[in-house]
Design an enzyme around this catalytic site. Structure first.
Site, PDB file in Angstrom:
ATOM      1  N   ARG A  12      -6.056   9.404 -10.392  1.00 26.15           N
ATOM      2  CA  ARG A  12      -6.525   8.772  -9.156  1.00 26.15           C
ATOM      3  C   ARG A  12      -5.936   9.555  -7.987  1.00 26.15           C
ATOM      4  O   ARG A  12      -5.177  10.501  -8.199  1.00 26.15           O
ATOM      5  CB  ARG A  12      -6.094   7.307  -9.123  1.00 26.15           C
ATOM      6  CG  ARG A  12      -4.596   7.127  -9.054  1.00 26.15           C
ATOM      7  CD  ARG A  12      -4.220   5.659  -9.063  1.00 26.15           C
ATOM      8  NE  ARG A  12      -2.824   5.500  -8.693  1.00 26.15           N
ATOM      9  CZ  ARG A  12      -2.144   4.374  -8.836  1.00 26.15           C
ATOM     10  NH1 ARG A  12      -2.719   3.318  -9.343  1.00 26.15           N
ATOM     11  NH2 ARG A  12      -0.883   4.293  -8.468  1.00 26.15           N
ATOM     12  N   ASN A  72      -5.935   2.271  -1.111  1.00 26.55           N
ATOM     13  CA  ASN A  72      -4.810   1.751  -1.885  1.00 26.55           C
ATOM     14  C   ASN A  72      -3.621   2.689  -1.719  1.00 26.55           C
ATOM     15  O   ASN A  72      -3.736   3.888  -1.986  1.00 26.55           O
ATOM     16  CB  ASN A  72      -5.159   1.666  -3.374  1.00 26.55           C
ATOM     17  CG  ASN A  72      -4.098   0.939  -4.169  1.00 26.55           C
ATOM     18  OD1 ASN A  72      -3.942  -0.271  -4.033  1.00 26.55           O
ATOM     19  ND2 ASN A  72      -3.350   1.667  -4.984  1.00 26.55           N
ATOM     20  N   GLU A  73      -2.547   2.150  -1.232  1.00 28.84           N
ATOM     21  CA  GLU A  73      -1.285   2.900  -1.159  1.00 28.84           C
ATOM     22  C   GLU A  73      -1.476   4.323  -0.636  1.00 28.84           C
ATOM     23  O   GLU A  73      -1.271   5.302  -1.369  1.00 28.84           O
ATOM     24  CB  GLU A  73      -0.611   2.938  -2.531  1.00 28.84           C
ATOM     25  CG  GLU A  73      -0.202   1.578  -3.034  1.00 28.84           C
ATOM     26  CD  GLU A  73       0.658   1.643  -4.286  1.00 28.84           C
ATOM     27  OE1 GLU A  73       0.626   2.673  -4.983  1.00 28.84           O
ATOM     28  OE2 GLU A  73       1.364   0.659  -4.561  1.00 28.84           O
ATOM     29  N   GLU A 105       1.301  -6.611  -4.104  1.00 29.97           N
ATOM     30  CA  GLU A 105       1.382  -6.278  -5.534  1.00 29.97           C
ATOM     31  C   GLU A 105       2.823  -6.428  -6.003  1.00 29.97           C
ATOM     32  O   GLU A 105       3.759  -6.022  -5.292  1.00 29.97           O
ATOM     33  CB  GLU A 105       1.007  -4.807  -5.789  1.00 29.97           C
ATOM     34  CG  GLU A 105      -0.455  -4.493  -5.811  1.00 29.97           C
ATOM     35  CD  GLU A 105      -0.679  -3.025  -6.200  1.00 29.97           C
ATOM     36  OE1 GLU A 105       0.133  -2.450  -6.952  1.00 29.97           O
ATOM     37  OE2 GLU A 105      -1.666  -2.458  -5.720  1.00 29.97           O
ATOM     38  N   GLU A 136      -2.973   2.767 -17.290  1.00 34.32           N
ATOM     39  CA  GLU A 136      -1.975   1.700 -17.130  1.00 34.32           C
ATOM     40  C   GLU A 136      -2.228   0.526 -18.068  1.00 34.32           C
ATOM     41  O   GLU A 136      -2.009  -0.633 -17.721  1.00 34.32           O
ATOM     42  CB  GLU A 136      -1.937   1.252 -15.670  1.00 34.32           C
ATOM     43  CG  GLU A 136      -1.374   2.355 -14.778  1.00 34.32           C
ATOM     44  CD  GLU A 136      -1.146   1.949 -13.337  1.00 34.32           C
ATOM     45  OE1 GLU A 136      -0.182   2.446 -12.727  1.00 34.32           O
ATOM     46  OE2 GLU A 136      -1.929   1.135 -12.822  1.00 34.32           O
ATOM     47  N   PHE A 138      -0.646  -0.591 -20.525  1.00 33.24           N
ATOM     48  CA  PHE A 138       0.509  -1.431 -20.883  1.00 33.24           C
ATOM     49  C   PHE A 138       1.252  -1.952 -19.660  1.00 33.24           C
ATOM     50  O   PHE A 138       2.306  -2.563 -19.785  1.00 33.24           O
ATOM     51  CB  PHE A 138       1.458  -0.679 -21.822  1.00 33.24           C
ATOM     52  CG  PHE A 138       0.850  -0.469 -23.181  1.00 33.24           C
ATOM     53  CD1 PHE A 138       0.562  -1.559 -23.999  1.00 33.24           C
ATOM     54  CD2 PHE A 138       0.515   0.797 -23.630  1.00 33.24           C
ATOM     55  CE1 PHE A 138      -0.027  -1.381 -25.247  1.00 33.24           C
ATOM     56  CE2 PHE A 138      -0.072   0.981 -24.880  1.00 33.24           C
ATOM     57  CZ  PHE A 138      -0.352  -0.110 -25.690  1.00 33.24           C
ATOM     58  N   HIS A 139       0.709  -1.685 -18.475  1.00 35.78           N
ATOM     59  CA  HIS A 139       1.325  -2.284 -17.291  1.00 35.78           C
ATOM     60  C   HIS A 139       1.160  -3.792 -17.383  1.00 35.78           C
ATOM     61  O   HIS A 139       0.130  -4.288 -17.832  1.00 35.78           O
ATOM     62  CB  HIS A 139       0.647  -1.759 -16.023  1.00 35.78           C
ATOM     63  CG  HIS A 139       1.404  -2.108 -14.784  1.00 35.78           C
ATOM     64  ND1 HIS A 139       1.445  -3.394 -14.279  1.00 35.78           N
ATOM     65  CD2 HIS A 139       2.162  -1.357 -13.971  1.00 35.78           C
ATOM     66  CE1 HIS A 139       2.199  -3.408 -13.199  1.00 35.78           C
ATOM     67  NE2 HIS A 139       2.655  -2.183 -12.991  1.00 35.78           N
TER      68      HIS A 139
HETATM   69  C1  GAL Z   1       0.792   0.422  -7.587  1.00 34.43           C
HETATM   70  C2  GAL Z   1      -0.702   0.631  -7.537  1.00 34.43           C
HETATM   71  C3  GAL Z   1      -1.383  -0.105  -8.646  1.00 34.43           C
HETATM   72  C4  GAL Z   1      -0.686   0.117  -9.934  1.00 34.43           C
HETATM   73  C5  GAL Z   1       0.733  -0.276  -9.798  1.00 34.43           C
HETATM   74  C6  GAL Z   1       1.524  -0.083 -11.064  1.00 34.43           C
HETATM   75  O1  GAL Z   1       1.484   1.413  -6.964  1.00 34.43           O
HETATM   76  O2  GAL Z   1      -1.241   0.221  -6.303  1.00 34.43           O
HETATM   77  O3  GAL Z   1      -2.714   0.327  -8.709  1.00 34.43           O
HETATM   78  O4  GAL Z   1      -0.795   1.469 -10.295  1.00 34.43           O
HETATM   79  O5  GAL Z   1       1.344   0.506  -8.823  1.00 34.43           O
HETATM   80  O6  GAL Z   1       2.864  -0.480 -10.896  1.00 34.43           O
END
Ligand code: GAL
Length: 582
Positions: free
Chosen positions: A114, A152-153, A307, A355, A357-358
Site C-alpha cells: 500500500r 489513511n495515515e 484506530e 495483515e 493476523f492483525h
Molecule cells: C495502521 C493502519 C491500518 C493498519 C494498522 C495495523 O497504521 O492505518 O490500516 O495497517 O496500522 O496496526
C-alpha cells in the site's frame, strides 16, 4: 468546535475500520447485528477500497458502498467515510510508472503493498481528486455519513524526479535566493555551495554524513507536500458537504514526515491511530503520552482515537496478545485524555492479505471469543459515560522539527528525542498538556522543555516572557542549541535560552557510564560543563571530570537539567517543583 452538530454520534463513539469489500454481502448482515450487540455506533468504511471503487480507470463502482451505508443507516450505525487514496489500484501503477515512489537509495518501488505512490506526481494527484470527487458526488448527502476521513495515515516519502522538482519549488519559496539557502544550510562546509537551483536534490543516499539543513528542509517539504494533497481532497468534500466534519488519521513515528501540530489546524477533528510499540508497562506510558499529545494537537478540543488494536499488538519480532482487561485500560486512558470515543483496527479479521493476523473484533475464530466479549463489555460501559476534556496546569513542550533534526547524523551522541519527551511525561506522572514551540503558555504553572534542539528567536521569546511573567520553566540539555535551520547558536549552549537560564555551557560531555551527582542519584547519558551566569547550582557532579561543577541549576524560576536523571529522581524533582508552584 461543536462536533455533535456536525455529525458524530452523541456520547462516545465506538467502532472501528470496517472493510465489507473483503466479504460477501451475506456477511454484512451478520456484521451489523454483531455491531449492535457490541454497542458499536460508528465505523470507518472505504479505507484502501480504491480497486473496488474504481476497478478500471475512470469507471466507478460505488453501488456496493451505497448498499453498505444504507445497511448501516438502517441499523443506526453511523459511518466515517474514507477516501481510498492511500492504496492506488494496480491499473494506476501500470499506467503511470513515473508515479511509483523512489527510495533514498534510488530504488523505484513496485506495486504490491500500500502507499506506493509519489505524493507530488501529477498523475497520482489527478486520480486521487477524481476518486474523491466520485465519492463526494454520490455520498455527500448520505444520512449515515457522520464524518469524512481523507486518505489513511499520510506519511509517504519519495525521491523521484517529481518530488525533486517540487522540493526545489518549495525551497525557492522558502529561502527566496540561493544565497539565503546556502547560508541556512551552511553549504560552505565540505564545499556544498549551490550555484543553481537545479543542482539541489532530495537527500538521497550519499557518501558520508548528509547536510543537516537539507535533511530538515526535506522533512518539512514532505509534510507540506502531503498536506497539499490532503487539502485538495478536503476542499472538494467541504464544498459539497460543508456541515460534515473532515479529518485524516494521524500516525506517529520517527519515519513520519508530518508536522501534526501544523496539520491539526486543517482538520475538523484531530484523529489518531495508536499502537504502542512495547508490550510491557511502557505500553501504558506510551498510551498516556499519545493521548496527551493528541489533545495538544487538538488544542484542548475533543479528538478521536481512530484506530487501536483490540488484541494482538506488534512488538519487535513477534506479536503480543493483550492480557484480559488491557484493551479496555488503553481505551479508557484515551477517553480520560479527551478522546471522543474508541475505534479499533479492525472490525473483522481478513482471511488473507498482509495483515491477516492483525487483531480484530470479530476474529478468525468468530465472535464467541474473549476479545468480542471484552469489546461488547466496553461498549456497554462507554454508553454510561459522557465525553470530556481534562485541563492541566503543567505543560510539556513537543517539537516535531527538533525530533527530525535529532534523527540526523553527526551529533555528539545519538539522542532519542521521543524517549526524552516520554521520560519527561512519565516524570510528570503520565499526565500533562502538550504544547508546541511559539504557542502561548501563560496559563500553565510549570512548563517542561526536554531536548528542544531547535528554537527560533520568536519561540525563545515566548519562553523568556513566560518566565518574566512568573512562570516556572524546566529545560533539559540540548534545548536552544540551534536556530530553526539547525545551525548551532554561537557563544555557548543552550544558545537561545542562556539568558533565561542564567548559564553558559562550554562543552558537551556525553557519558558512556552513569556519573554520581551530589544529590538525586546519578546522571546518565549526557553531561555538560556548565558555568553559572546568574543561576545557582542545585545539584553538582560528584564524579568524573566535572566533579564539583553544576549539573542542575536554577535561575529564579528557570531550571536547567544538564544530565538525565533516573526515572524516580526525575519524577521527584518535577513533583517538588510543581508542588512549590501550588
Ligand atoms: C495502521 C493502519 C491500518 C493498519 C494498522 C495495523 O497504521 O492505518 O490500516 O495497517 O496500522 O496496526
Amino acid at each position: 468546535m461543536a462536533i455533535d452538530r456536525r455529525g458524530l454520534p452523541d456520547g462516545l463513539c465506538y467502532g472501528g475500520d470496517y472493510n465489507p469489500e473483503q466479504w460477501p454481502e451475506s456477511v454484512w448482515h451478520e456484521d451489523v447485528a454483531l455491531m449492535r450487540a457490541a454497542g458499536v455506533n460508528l465505523v470507518t468504511v472505504g479505507v484502501f477500497a480504491w480497486s473496488s471503487l474504481e476497478p478500471r480507470p475512470g469507471v466507478f463502482d460505488t453501488g456496493w458502498l451505497a448498499r453498505v451505508l444504507d445497511l448501516l443507516h438502517e441499523h443506526g450505525i453511523r459511518a466515517v467515510l474514507a477516501t481510498p487514496t492511500a492504496s492506488p489500484p494496480p491499473w494506476f501503477s501500470r499506467l503511470h510508472p513515473d508515479a511509483l515512489p523512489v527510495t533514498a537509495d534510488g530504488v523505484r518501488l513496485t506495486h504490491g503493498s500500500r502507499d506506493t505512490y509519489c505524493p507530488s506526481a501529477p498523475a497520482y494527484l489527478k486520480v486521487a481528486r477524481a476518486v474523491c470527487a466520485a465519492l463526494v458526488e454520490r455520498f455527500a448527502d448520505h444520512p449515515a455519513v457522520a464524518m469524512w476521513h481523507v486518505h489513511n495515515e499520510y506519511s509517504a516519502v519519495c525521491h523521484c524526479p517529481h518530488s525533486t522538482a517540487a522540493f526545489r519549488v518549495w525551497l525557492h519559496a522558502k529561502h527566496g535566493t540561493l544565497e539565503a539557502l546556502n547560508d541556512a544550510w551552511v553549504t560552505a562546509f565540505w564545499g556544498q555551495r549551490y550555484g543553481d537551483w537545479d543542482e539541489i536534490g532530495t537527500p538521497r543516499a550519499t557518501r558520508y554524513l548528509a547536510n543537516p539543513g537539507q535533511d530538515l528542509d526535506f522533512r518539512r517539504f514532505c509534510s507540506d507536500a502531503l498536506l497539499a494533497a490532503y487539502l485538495e481532497q478536503r476542499d472538494l468534500i467541504r464544498a459539497a458537504a460543508p456541515d460534515v466534519p473532515i479529518t485524516t488519521n494521524f500516525v506517529f513515528g520517527a519515519w513520519v514526515p508530518v508536522d501534526h501540530a501544523r496539520w491539526a489546524r486543517e482538520v475538523d477533528v484531530v484523529a489518531i491511530d495508536d499502537y504502542p510499540s512495547d508490550a510491557g508497562p511502557a505500553a501504558e506510558e506510551q498510551t498516556a503520552f499519545a493521548g496527551d499529545l493528541a489533545r495538544g494537537w487538538a488544542r484542548g478540543e475533543p479528538w478521536l482515537l481512530m484506530e487501536s488494536a483490540p488484541n494482538l499488538i506488534y512488538t519487535p519480532g513477534r506479536m503480543h496478545a493483550k492480557e484480559p482487561g488491557r484493551m479496555a485500560a488503553h481505551s479508557l486512558a484515551h477517553v480520560a485524555r479527551g478522546s471522543r470515543g474508541v475505534m479499533f483496527f479492525q472490525w473483522r479479521q481478513p482471511r488473507g492479505g498482509a495483515e491477516r493476523f492483525h487483531s480484530a473484533v470479530v476474529t478468525h475464530a468468530g465472535f464467541d471469543t474473549r476479545v468480542f466479549r471484552e469489546v461488547a463489555a466496553l461498549g456497554a460501559h462507554l454508553r454510561t459515560m459522557t465525553p470530556g476534556v481534562p485541563a492541566n496546569r503543567t505543560a510539556l513542550l513537543f517539537d516535531a522539527h527538533s525530533w527530525w533534526a535529532l534523527q540526523g547524523a553527526g551529533l555528539p551522541a545519538p539522542v532519542d528525542y521521543l524517549d526524552e519527551v516520554r521520560a519527561a511525561h512519565k516524570a510528570l506522572g503520565g499526565t500533562a498538556d502538550v504544547v508546541f514551540p511559539g504557542e502561548a503558555v501563560s496559563t500553565y504553572a510549570v512548563v517542561v522543555v526536554p531536548a528542544l534542539y531547535l528554537l527560533d528567536d520568536a519561540q525563545a521569546d515566548v519562553l523568556r516572557r513566560y518566565v518574566e511573567d512568573g512562570g516556572t520553566l524546566v529545560v533539559s540539555y540540548l534545548s536552544g542549541t540551534c536556530d530553526e535551520h539547525a545551525r548551532v547558536r554561537l557563544g555557548g549552549y543552550p544558545g537561545a535560552l542562556r539568558d533565561v537560564l542564567g548559564i553558559r555551557v562550554e562543552e558537551f560531555h556525553p557519558l558512556a557510564e552513569p556519573v554520581a551527582l551530589s544529590t538525586r542519584g546519578k546522571g546518565m547519558f549526557w553531561s555538560e560543563r556548565v558555568h553559572l551566569q546568574g543561576a545557582v547550582a542545585e545539584v553538582t557532579y560528584d564524579g568524573g571530570e566535572l566533579t564539583g561543577l553544576p549539573a542542575i541549576t536554577r535561575h529564579g524560576r528557570a531550571w536547567y537539567l544538564s544530565t538525565r536523571l533516573s526515572s524516580d529522581e526525575y519524577t521527584r524533582i518535577l513533583t517538588e517543583i510543581i508542588n512549590t508552584e501550588r
